[in-house]
Design a protein around this motif. Sequence first.
Motif, PDB file in Angstrom:
ATOM      1  N   ALA A  39     -36.352 -18.697 -82.129  1.00  0.00           N
ATOM      2  CA  ALA A  39     -36.062 -19.499 -83.321  1.00  0.00           C
ATOM      3  C   ALA A  39     -34.854 -20.403 -83.221  1.00  0.00           C
ATOM      4  O   ALA A  39     -34.792 -21.441 -83.895  1.00  0.00           O
ATOM      5  CB  ALA A  39     -35.886 -18.559 -84.519  1.00  0.00           C
ATOM      6  N   SER A  40     -33.855 -20.051 -82.385  1.00  0.00           N
ATOM      7  CA  SER A  40     -32.588 -20.779 -82.450  1.00  0.00           C
ATOM      8  C   SER A  40     -32.503 -22.080 -81.652  1.00  0.00           C
ATOM      9  O   SER A  40     -31.760 -22.991 -82.060  1.00  0.00           O
ATOM     10  CB  SER A  40     -31.444 -19.845 -82.027  1.00  0.00           C
ATOM     11  N   GLY A  48     -26.899 -31.039 -82.099  1.00  0.00           N
ATOM     12  CA  GLY A  48     -26.194 -31.530 -80.924  1.00  0.00           C
ATOM     13  C   GLY A  48     -25.539 -30.487 -80.060  1.00  0.00           C
ATOM     14  O   GLY A  48     -24.619 -30.812 -79.289  1.00  0.00           O
ATOM     15  N   LEU A  49     -25.983 -29.245 -80.150  1.00  0.00           N
ATOM     16  CA  LEU A  49     -25.418 -28.178 -79.327  1.00  0.00           C
ATOM     17  C   LEU A  49     -26.347 -27.853 -78.166  1.00  0.00           C
ATOM     18  O   LEU A  49     -27.487 -28.322 -78.119  1.00  0.00           O
ATOM     19  CB  LEU A  49     -25.193 -26.922 -80.177  1.00  0.00           C
ATOM     20  N   ASP A  50     -25.843 -27.064 -77.232  1.00  0.00           N
ATOM     21  CA  ASP A  50     -26.684 -26.568 -76.147  1.00  0.00           C
ATOM     22  C   ASP A  50     -27.852 -25.790 -76.756  1.00  0.00           C
ATOM     23  O   ASP A  50     -27.650 -25.014 -77.701  1.00  0.00           O
ATOM     24  CB  ASP A  50     -25.865 -25.659 -75.235  1.00  0.00           C
ATOM     25  N   PRO A  51     -29.076 -25.964 -76.240  1.00  0.00           N
ATOM     26  CA  PRO A  51     -30.239 -25.293 -76.845  1.00  0.00           C
ATOM     27  C   PRO A  51     -30.084 -23.781 -76.988  1.00  0.00           C
ATOM     28  O   PRO A  51     -30.632 -23.185 -77.926  1.00  0.00           O
ATOM     29  CB  PRO A  51     -31.385 -25.635 -75.882  1.00  0.00           C
ATOM     30  N   PHE A  52     -29.336 -23.157 -76.079  1.00  0.00           N
ATOM     31  CA  PHE A  52     -29.206 -21.700 -76.136  1.00  0.00           C
ATOM     32  C   PHE A  52     -27.864 -21.257 -76.737  1.00  0.00           C
ATOM     33  O   PHE A  52     -27.444 -20.112 -76.532  1.00  0.00           O
ATOM     34  CB  PHE A  52     -29.365 -21.107 -74.734  1.00  0.00           C
ATOM     35  N   HIS A  53     -27.213 -22.165 -77.481  1.00  0.00           N
ATOM     36  CA  HIS A  53     -25.906 -21.862 -78.071  1.00  0.00           C
ATOM     37  C   HIS A  53     -25.979 -20.631 -78.980  1.00  0.00           C
ATOM     38  O   HIS A  53     -25.217 -19.667 -78.812  1.00  0.00           O
ATOM     39  CB  HIS A  53     -25.405 -23.070 -78.866  1.00  0.00           C
ATOM     40  N   PHE A  54     -26.888 -20.651 -79.945  1.00  0.00           N
ATOM     41  CA  PHE A  54     -26.977 -19.540 -80.894  1.00  0.00           C
ATOM     42  C   PHE A  54     -27.506 -18.277 -80.229  1.00  0.00           C
ATOM     43  O   PHE A  54     -27.077 -17.172 -80.558  1.00  0.00           O
ATOM     44  CB  PHE A  54     -27.868 -19.934 -82.082  1.00  0.00           C
ATOM     45  N   PHE A  55     -28.420 -18.421 -79.289  1.00  0.00           N
ATOM     46  CA  PHE A  55     -28.943 -17.254 -78.584  1.00  0.00           C
ATOM     47  C   PHE A  55     -27.841 -16.573 -77.781  1.00  0.00           C
ATOM     48  O   PHE A  55     -27.700 -15.341 -77.814  1.00  0.00           O
ATOM     49  CB  PHE A  55     -30.091 -17.660 -77.667  1.00  0.00           C
ATOM     50  N   ASN A  56     -27.063 -17.370 -77.056  1.00  0.00           N
ATOM     51  CA  ASN A  56     -25.976 -16.808 -76.258  1.00  0.00           C
ATOM     52  C   ASN A  56     -24.956 -16.082 -77.133  1.00  0.00           C
ATOM     53  O   ASN A  56     -24.469 -14.993 -76.784  1.00  0.00           O
ATOM     54  CB  ASN A  56     -25.284 -17.900 -75.444  1.00  0.00           C
ATOM     55  N   ARG A  57     -24.635 -16.682 -78.282  1.00  0.00           N
ATOM     56  CA  ARG A  57     -23.673 -16.053 -79.189  1.00  0.00           C
ATOM     57  C   ARG A  57     -24.268 -14.787 -79.811  1.00  0.00           C
ATOM     58  O   ARG A  57     -23.557 -13.800 -80.026  1.00  0.00           O
ATOM     59  CB  ARG A  57     -23.245 -17.040 -80.280  1.00  0.00           C
TER      60      ARG A  57
END
Length: 385
Positions: A39-40, A48-57
């Motif tokens: 979903a993220s 405008g963030l890295d596609p896996f920004h929320f997943f990584n966090r």
Amino acid sequence: MISREERTPLSEWWWTVDRLLLAAIIALILGGVILSLAASPPVATRIGLDPFHFFNRHVLFLLPSFIVLIGVSFLSPRQIRRAALIVFTVSVVLIVATLLIGPEVKGSRRWITLIGVNIQASESAKPAFVVLAAWLFAESARRPEMPATSMAMALLLTLVALLVMEPDFGQTMLILMVWGALFFIAGMRMIWVLGLAGAAGAGLFGAYLFVPHVAGRIKRFMNPASGDTFQVDTAMEAFSNGGWFGLGPGEGIAKRSLPDSHTDFVFAVAAEEFGIILCLALLALFAFVVIRALTRAYATEDMFARFAASGLAILFGVQAAINMSVNLQLIPAKGMTLPFISYGGSSIISLAYGVGMMLALTRHRPRTEMASIGDANAKAAPNYA
């Protein structure tokens, strides 16, 4: 393998903790990782963030969350009470600081940044509040001369007042529902329960009359043509698109336009990509956690452990029910995360803290230990610790 003959804290924990309950919680955590990956990325790309920004966090926050969950599950009931008092006090201070210096977002002040981390202090206040209220109700049942019920009411009014000032009416209603359930479980008169329900209804009606934000959501729920219902409409389309077995991982359409697809509406993304079957499996896991915890709570002889574990289970279940109901357009939209499934930092850690206490309070303890707990309660009561 851990032997029953070993007398170490780890072996005692392993043979007394509810392993089925722990397995269900771990399954929810793993499900959250998979659904965060699904979903993220579109949300991160849109802003405008890295596609896996929320997943990584999300994954990054899971490590301290799991440590908190397991660590807290080792605590004794007395240690849980004391820790809850500290957590609640710190949370209240942070909520006050948020009201004073926190940034205003969409008319609300709910977040404060400390050491580069956004913290929603109301999340950590919830489980700590439930434990303190449960202790006061247990003391009221054990020592009628103690004004514990009045103290529990004062505790409730303090937290509710702070949440209304943010304002966060969803969390307020959640706290009121759990407190009312504890009030009922503690054996209070039905007339008091009905009176509290009436007061909550009057408060909701007052919010409808005087708070435009609340009135707008209720009006849009009652009459979708009266305002913007894009998110809930898109969520319902996701359920329709997914059918029983889903479109397949990564094939969802709704997440490309849903602003909160990784938080409030992750359940709709799950339905579209993995189908209603997965949603029913998630529902079954949440139901299992709540029912299992309630069953174990009522098997214990310690009044505090019974009330606190029940309250924490109800808190966990009601929050999940609210999120899923919003996704299915059964209640007005409310920003509330799906436990361990939605993206969140302070939310996941606070959930781990609450569930860790639930695991600790539902552990099988010998009668001799329960007797010592009762003696400790009697000695600690005058000091309110």
